[in-house]
Enzyme design. Structure first.
Site, mmCIF file in Angstrom:
data_model
loop_
_atom_site.group_PDB
_atom_site.id
_atom_site.type_symbol
_atom_site.label_atom_id
_atom_site.label_comp_id
_atom_site.label_asym_id
_atom_site.label_seq_id
_atom_site.Cartn_x
_atom_site.Cartn_y
_atom_site.Cartn_z
ATOM 1 N N ASP A 94 0.843 -1.209 0.000
ATOM 2 C CA ASP A 94 0.000 0.000 0.000
ATOM 3 C C ASP A 94 0.872 1.252 0.000
ATOM 4 O O ASP A 94 2.065 1.200 0.307
ATOM 5 C CB ASP A 94 -0.961 0.013 1.212
ATOM 6 C CG ASP A 94 -0.237 -0.049 2.549
ATOM 7 O OD1 ASP A 94 0.857 -0.649 2.623
ATOM 8 O OD2 ASP A 94 -0.761 0.505 3.536
ATOM 9 N N GLU A 158 -0.072 -1.377 5.608
ATOM 10 C CA GLU A 158 0.979 -0.980 6.542
ATOM 11 C C GLU A 158 0.836 0.472 6.938
ATOM 12 O O GLU A 158 1.151 0.863 8.047
ATOM 13 C CB GLU A 158 2.360 -1.198 5.918
ATOM 14 C CG GLU A 158 3.525 -0.988 6.890
ATOM 15 C CD GLU A 158 4.027 0.445 6.973
ATOM 16 O OE1 GLU A 158 4.819 0.729 7.873
ATOM 17 O OE2 GLU A 158 3.631 1.287 6.147
HETATM 18 ZN ZN LIG Z 1 6.602 2.225 4.141
#
Ligand SMILES: [Zn+2]
Length: 289
Positions: A94, A158
Protein backbone atom coordinates in the site's frame (compact mmCIF):
# COMPACT_ATOMS: atom_id res chain seq x y z
CA UNK A 1 12.30 -12.64 -24.36
CA UNK A 2 13.85 -15.54 -22.49
CA UNK A 3 16.45 -16.25 -25.19
CA UNK A 4 17.36 -12.57 -25.26
CA UNK A 5 17.76 -12.50 -21.47
CA UNK A 6 19.84 -15.68 -21.55
CA UNK A 7 22.59 -13.98 -23.50
CA UNK A 8 22.25 -10.66 -21.70
CA UNK A 9 24.48 -9.66 -18.84
CA UNK A 10 22.68 -10.97 -15.71
CA UNK A 11 23.34 -7.68 -13.91
CA UNK A 12 21.68 -5.79 -16.77
CA UNK A 13 18.67 -8.08 -16.47
CA UNK A 14 18.58 -7.49 -12.72
CA UNK A 15 18.66 -3.72 -13.19
CA UNK A 16 16.04 -3.74 -15.91
CA UNK A 17 13.67 -5.95 -13.96
CA UNK A 18 14.06 -3.93 -10.75
CA UNK A 19 12.99 -0.76 -12.58
CA UNK A 20 10.26 -2.46 -14.61
CA UNK A 21 8.74 -4.18 -11.59
CA UNK A 22 8.83 -1.05 -9.44
CA UNK A 23 7.27 0.95 -12.26
CA UNK A 24 4.52 -1.63 -12.80
CA UNK A 25 3.69 -1.57 -9.09
CA UNK A 26 3.58 2.25 -9.04
CA UNK A 27 1.08 2.19 -11.90
CA UNK A 28 -1.31 0.30 -9.63
CA UNK A 29 -3.03 2.77 -7.33
CA UNK A 30 -2.88 0.98 -3.98
CA UNK A 31 -3.66 4.01 -1.86
CA UNK A 32 -4.48 3.24 1.73
CA UNK A 33 -6.83 5.98 2.86
CA UNK A 34 -7.59 4.24 6.13
CA UNK A 35 -11.28 4.29 5.16
CA UNK A 36 -12.77 1.03 3.88
CA UNK A 37 -15.24 3.04 1.78
CA UNK A 38 -12.42 4.44 -0.37
CA UNK A 39 -9.79 1.68 -0.32
CA UNK A 40 -9.73 -0.14 -3.65
CA UNK A 41 -8.24 -3.45 -4.71
CA UNK A 42 -4.78 -2.11 -5.56
CA UNK A 43 -3.01 -4.03 -2.81
CA UNK A 44 -4.31 -7.33 -4.18
CA UNK A 45 -3.40 -6.29 -7.72
CA UNK A 46 0.16 -5.59 -6.58
CA UNK A 47 0.37 -8.92 -4.75
CA UNK A 48 -0.97 -10.70 -7.86
CA UNK A 49 1.82 -9.18 -9.97
CA UNK A 50 4.44 -10.22 -7.43
CA UNK A 51 2.96 -13.72 -7.28
CA UNK A 52 3.28 -13.99 -11.06
CA UNK A 53 6.91 -12.77 -11.16
CA UNK A 54 7.96 -15.24 -8.47
CA UNK A 55 5.96 -18.12 -9.97
CA UNK A 56 7.91 -17.69 -13.23
CA UNK A 57 11.04 -18.82 -11.37
CA UNK A 58 9.30 -21.59 -9.44
CA UNK A 59 8.39 -19.92 -6.16
CA UNK A 60 4.80 -20.28 -5.08
CA UNK A 61 3.36 -18.89 -1.91
CA UNK A 62 0.19 -18.65 0.07
CA UNK A 63 -2.43 -15.95 -0.23
CA UNK A 64 -4.14 -14.73 2.91
CA UNK A 65 -6.80 -12.05 2.86
CA UNK A 66 -8.97 -10.74 5.68
CA UNK A 67 -10.71 -8.13 3.56
CA UNK A 68 -11.44 -8.63 -0.15
CA UNK A 69 -8.99 -6.66 -2.30
CA UNK A 70 -6.40 -6.48 0.46
CA UNK A 71 -4.44 -9.63 -0.27
CA UNK A 72 -1.22 -10.68 1.48
CA UNK A 73 1.29 -12.98 -0.19
CA UNK A 74 3.80 -15.07 1.77
CA UNK A 75 6.44 -17.15 -0.01
CA UNK A 76 8.84 -19.45 1.82
CA UNK A 77 12.08 -20.35 0.05
CA UNK A 78 13.34 -23.53 1.67
CA UNK A 79 16.94 -23.46 2.86
CA UNK A 80 19.46 -26.29 2.65
CA UNK A 81 19.99 -26.50 6.40
CA UNK A 82 16.80 -27.64 8.21
CA UNK A 83 18.38 -26.74 11.56
CA UNK A 84 18.92 -23.11 10.61
CA UNK A 85 16.49 -20.40 11.70
CA UNK A 86 14.53 -18.48 9.08
CA UNK A 87 14.95 -14.92 7.85
CA UNK A 88 11.88 -12.81 7.10
CA UNK A 89 12.06 -10.15 4.39
CA UNK A 90 8.87 -8.10 4.33
CA UNK A 91 7.46 -5.24 2.30
CA UNK A 92 4.10 -3.49 2.06
CA UNK A 93 2.13 -2.96 -1.12
CA UNK A 94 0.00 0.00 0.00
CA UNK A 95 0.94 3.66 -0.35
CA UNK A 96 -0.20 6.85 1.33
CA UNK A 97 -2.52 9.14 -0.69
CA UNK A 98 -1.03 11.39 -3.36
CA UNK A 99 -2.68 14.68 -4.34
CA UNK A 100 -1.91 14.87 -8.07
CA UNK A 101 -2.33 18.68 -8.05
CA UNK A 102 0.78 18.93 -5.86
CA UNK A 103 2.89 16.74 -8.17
CA UNK A 104 4.92 17.72 -11.24
CA UNK A 105 4.19 14.28 -12.71
CA UNK A 106 1.30 11.84 -12.51
CA UNK A 107 2.00 10.08 -9.18
CA UNK A 108 0.71 6.80 -10.62
CA UNK A 109 2.51 6.88 -13.99
CA UNK A 110 5.70 5.24 -12.74
CA UNK A 111 7.84 6.95 -15.37
CA UNK A 112 11.57 7.57 -15.41
CA UNK A 113 12.31 11.30 -15.28
CA UNK A 114 15.80 12.78 -15.29
CA UNK A 115 17.25 9.34 -14.71
CA UNK A 116 15.05 8.62 -11.70
CA UNK A 117 11.90 6.59 -11.34
CA UNK A 118 9.21 8.88 -9.98
CA UNK A 119 5.83 8.10 -8.45
CA UNK A 120 3.96 7.36 -5.27
CA UNK A 121 5.67 4.40 -3.68
CA UNK A 122 8.97 4.92 -5.52
CA UNK A 123 10.70 5.23 -2.16
CA UNK A 124 8.06 3.74 0.16
CA UNK A 125 8.26 0.99 -0.71
CA UNK A 126 7.49 -0.43 -4.10
CA UNK A 127 11.16 0.19 -4.88
CA UNK A 128 12.18 -2.44 -2.36
CA UNK A 129 9.64 -4.91 -3.74
CA UNK A 130 10.95 -4.36 -7.27
CA UNK A 131 14.57 -4.81 -6.21
CA UNK A 132 13.80 -7.78 -3.97
CA UNK A 133 11.80 -9.68 -6.59
CA UNK A 134 14.40 -8.94 -9.28
CA UNK A 135 17.18 -10.14 -6.95
CA UNK A 136 15.31 -13.34 -6.05
CA UNK A 137 14.70 -14.06 -9.75
CA UNK A 138 18.35 -13.43 -10.54
CA UNK A 139 19.46 -15.80 -7.78
CA UNK A 140 16.93 -18.42 -8.88
CA UNK A 141 18.34 -18.27 -12.40
CA UNK A 142 21.73 -19.23 -10.95
CA UNK A 143 20.24 -22.27 -9.22
CA UNK A 144 20.67 -20.69 -5.80
CA UNK A 145 19.40 -22.20 -2.58
CA UNK A 146 19.80 -20.26 0.66
CA UNK A 147 21.21 -22.01 3.72
CA UNK A 148 18.33 -20.87 5.90
CA UNK A 149 14.66 -20.57 4.99
CA UNK A 150 13.81 -17.15 3.63
CA UNK A 151 10.24 -16.01 4.13
CA UNK A 152 9.10 -13.24 1.80
CA UNK A 153 5.98 -11.39 2.97
CA UNK A 154 4.21 -8.85 0.79
CA UNK A 155 1.55 -7.27 2.94
CA UNK A 156 -1.35 -4.86 2.64
CA UNK A 157 -2.33 -2.16 5.10
CA UNK A 158 0.98 -0.98 6.54
CA UNK A 159 0.38 2.74 6.22
CA UNK A 160 -2.59 2.88 8.58
CA UNK A 161 -2.70 0.15 11.19
CA UNK A 162 -1.86 -3.22 9.69
CA UNK A 163 -5.18 -4.80 10.70
CA UNK A 164 -5.64 -6.27 7.21
CA UNK A 165 -1.93 -6.88 6.75
CA UNK A 166 0.79 -7.91 9.17
CA UNK A 167 -1.40 -7.89 12.29
CA UNK A 168 -3.84 -10.25 10.57
CA UNK A 169 -1.03 -12.57 9.44
CA UNK A 170 0.79 -12.82 12.76
CA UNK A 171 -2.42 -13.23 14.75
CA UNK A 172 -4.36 -15.55 12.45
CA UNK A 173 -1.56 -17.30 10.52
CA UNK A 174 1.54 -17.36 12.76
CA UNK A 175 2.62 -20.67 11.17
CA UNK A 176 3.71 -18.68 8.11
CA UNK A 177 6.55 -17.25 10.19
CA UNK A 178 7.67 -20.49 11.86
CA UNK A 179 11.36 -20.46 12.71
CA UNK A 180 11.84 -16.77 11.90
CA UNK A 181 14.39 -15.15 14.19
CA UNK A 182 15.36 -12.04 12.19
CA UNK A 183 13.54 -9.74 9.81
CA UNK A 184 14.49 -7.15 7.24
CA UNK A 185 11.91 -4.48 6.48
CA UNK A 186 11.75 -1.10 4.88
CA UNK A 187 14.23 0.84 6.94
CA UNK A 188 16.50 0.70 9.89
CA UNK A 189 18.42 3.93 9.60
CA UNK A 190 19.20 6.52 6.99
CA UNK A 191 22.60 6.48 5.35
CA UNK A 192 25.12 8.91 6.78
CA UNK A 193 27.97 10.65 4.96
CA UNK A 194 31.17 10.25 6.95
CA UNK A 195 34.83 11.02 6.41
CA UNK A 196 35.43 7.52 5.06
CA UNK A 197 32.37 7.40 2.81
CA UNK A 198 28.73 6.61 3.18
CA UNK A 199 27.54 4.59 6.16
CA UNK A 200 24.37 2.52 6.38
CA UNK A 201 22.86 2.38 9.81
CA UNK A 202 20.89 -0.50 11.31
CA UNK A 203 17.84 0.26 13.41
CA UNK A 204 18.16 -1.04 16.96
CA UNK A 205 15.13 0.58 18.54
CA UNK A 206 11.87 2.29 17.79
CA UNK A 207 10.01 5.20 19.27
CA UNK A 208 6.75 4.24 20.88
CA UNK A 209 3.43 5.97 20.58
CA UNK A 210 1.07 7.12 23.31
CA UNK A 211 -2.39 8.25 22.29
CA UNK A 212 -4.19 10.60 24.62
CA UNK A 213 -7.62 12.13 24.71
CA UNK A 214 -7.68 15.57 26.29
CA UNK A 215 -10.91 16.87 27.74
CA UNK A 216 -11.34 20.36 29.10
CA UNK A 217 -14.17 21.96 31.00
CA UNK A 218 -14.69 25.65 31.33
CA UNK A 219 -17.13 28.51 31.39
CA UNK A 220 -19.37 28.80 28.38
CA UNK A 221 -19.25 31.92 26.27
CA UNK A 222 -20.65 33.44 23.12
CA UNK A 223 -19.02 34.36 19.83
CA UNK A 224 -20.30 37.91 20.03
CA UNK A 225 -18.49 38.55 23.31
CA UNK A 226 -14.78 39.12 23.97
CA UNK A 227 -12.77 35.85 24.20
CA UNK A 228 -13.27 33.96 27.41
CA UNK A 229 -9.89 32.76 28.74
CA UNK A 230 -11.54 30.17 30.97
CA UNK A 231 -13.48 28.51 28.17
CA UNK A 232 -12.89 24.83 27.49
CA UNK A 233 -11.49 25.62 24.04
CA UNK A 234 -9.00 28.14 25.46
CA UNK A 235 -7.84 25.69 28.14
CA UNK A 236 -7.47 22.90 25.62
CA UNK A 237 -5.44 24.95 23.14
CA UNK A 238 -3.10 26.23 25.86
CA UNK A 239 -2.61 22.64 27.06
CA UNK A 240 -1.72 21.58 23.49
CA UNK A 241 0.70 24.51 23.19
CA UNK A 242 2.47 23.40 26.38
CA UNK A 243 2.86 19.87 24.97
CA UNK A 244 4.41 21.29 21.79
CA UNK A 245 6.77 23.49 23.82
CA UNK A 246 7.88 20.65 26.07
CA UNK A 247 11.52 19.67 25.61
CA UNK A 248 11.52 15.92 25.35
CA UNK A 249 14.68 14.47 26.86
CA UNK A 250 16.88 12.08 24.91
CA UNK A 251 16.62 8.56 26.22
CA UNK A 252 19.76 7.68 28.16
CA UNK A 253 19.69 3.94 27.62
CA UNK A 254 21.98 1.25 26.16
CA UNK A 255 20.54 1.72 22.65
CA UNK A 256 21.30 5.45 22.67
CA UNK A 257 24.79 4.82 24.09
CA UNK A 258 25.43 2.40 21.23
CA UNK A 259 24.23 4.97 18.70
CA UNK A 260 26.55 7.61 20.14
CA UNK A 261 29.54 5.25 20.18
CA UNK A 262 29.03 4.23 16.57
CA UNK A 263 28.26 7.73 15.32
CA UNK A 264 31.53 8.88 16.86
CA UNK A 265 33.54 6.40 14.86
CA UNK A 266 31.36 6.50 11.74
CA UNK A 267 31.24 10.21 11.14
CA UNK A 268 34.17 11.32 13.25
CA UNK A 269 31.88 13.53 15.30
CA UNK A 270 32.78 14.46 18.84
CA UNK A 271 29.58 13.36 20.53
CA UNK A 272 28.83 12.84 24.20
CA UNK A 273 25.51 11.88 25.75
CA UNK A 274 25.52 14.98 27.94
CA UNK A 275 25.82 17.39 25.04
CA UNK A 276 24.19 15.33 22.32
CA UNK A 277 21.15 17.59 21.98
CA UNK A 278 23.42 20.56 21.30
CA UNK A 279 25.86 18.77 18.99
CA UNK A 280 23.54 16.55 17.03
CA UNK A 281 22.64 19.42 14.68
CA UNK A 282 26.17 19.17 13.27
CA UNK A 283 25.24 15.78 11.81
CA UNK A 284 22.86 17.33 9.31
CA UNK A 285 19.63 15.65 8.18
CA UNK A 286 19.94 12.65 10.48
CA UNK A 287 19.60 14.94 13.52
CA UNK A 288 15.83 14.96 13.15
CA UNK A 289 15.67 11.16 13.17
ZN1 LIG B 1 6.60 2.22 4.14
Amino acid sequence: MKTVDAVMDPVAVLHREAVEFTSALIRIDSTNTGDTATIGVGESECAELIRGWLAEVGYTGVWRERTPGRGNLVVRITGSDPAATALLVHAHTDVVPADATLWRVDPFAGEVNEGELWGRGAVDMKNMIGMLVAAIRSLAAEGWQPRRDIVLAFVADEEVEGADGMAFLVQQHPELFAGVTEAIGELGGFSIEGPAGRHYAIGIGEKGVAWATLRARGATGHGSLIPNASSAVARLTSALARIVAHEWPLADDPAMQMVITHLRSAVGADLEAATLERDIASLGPIARC
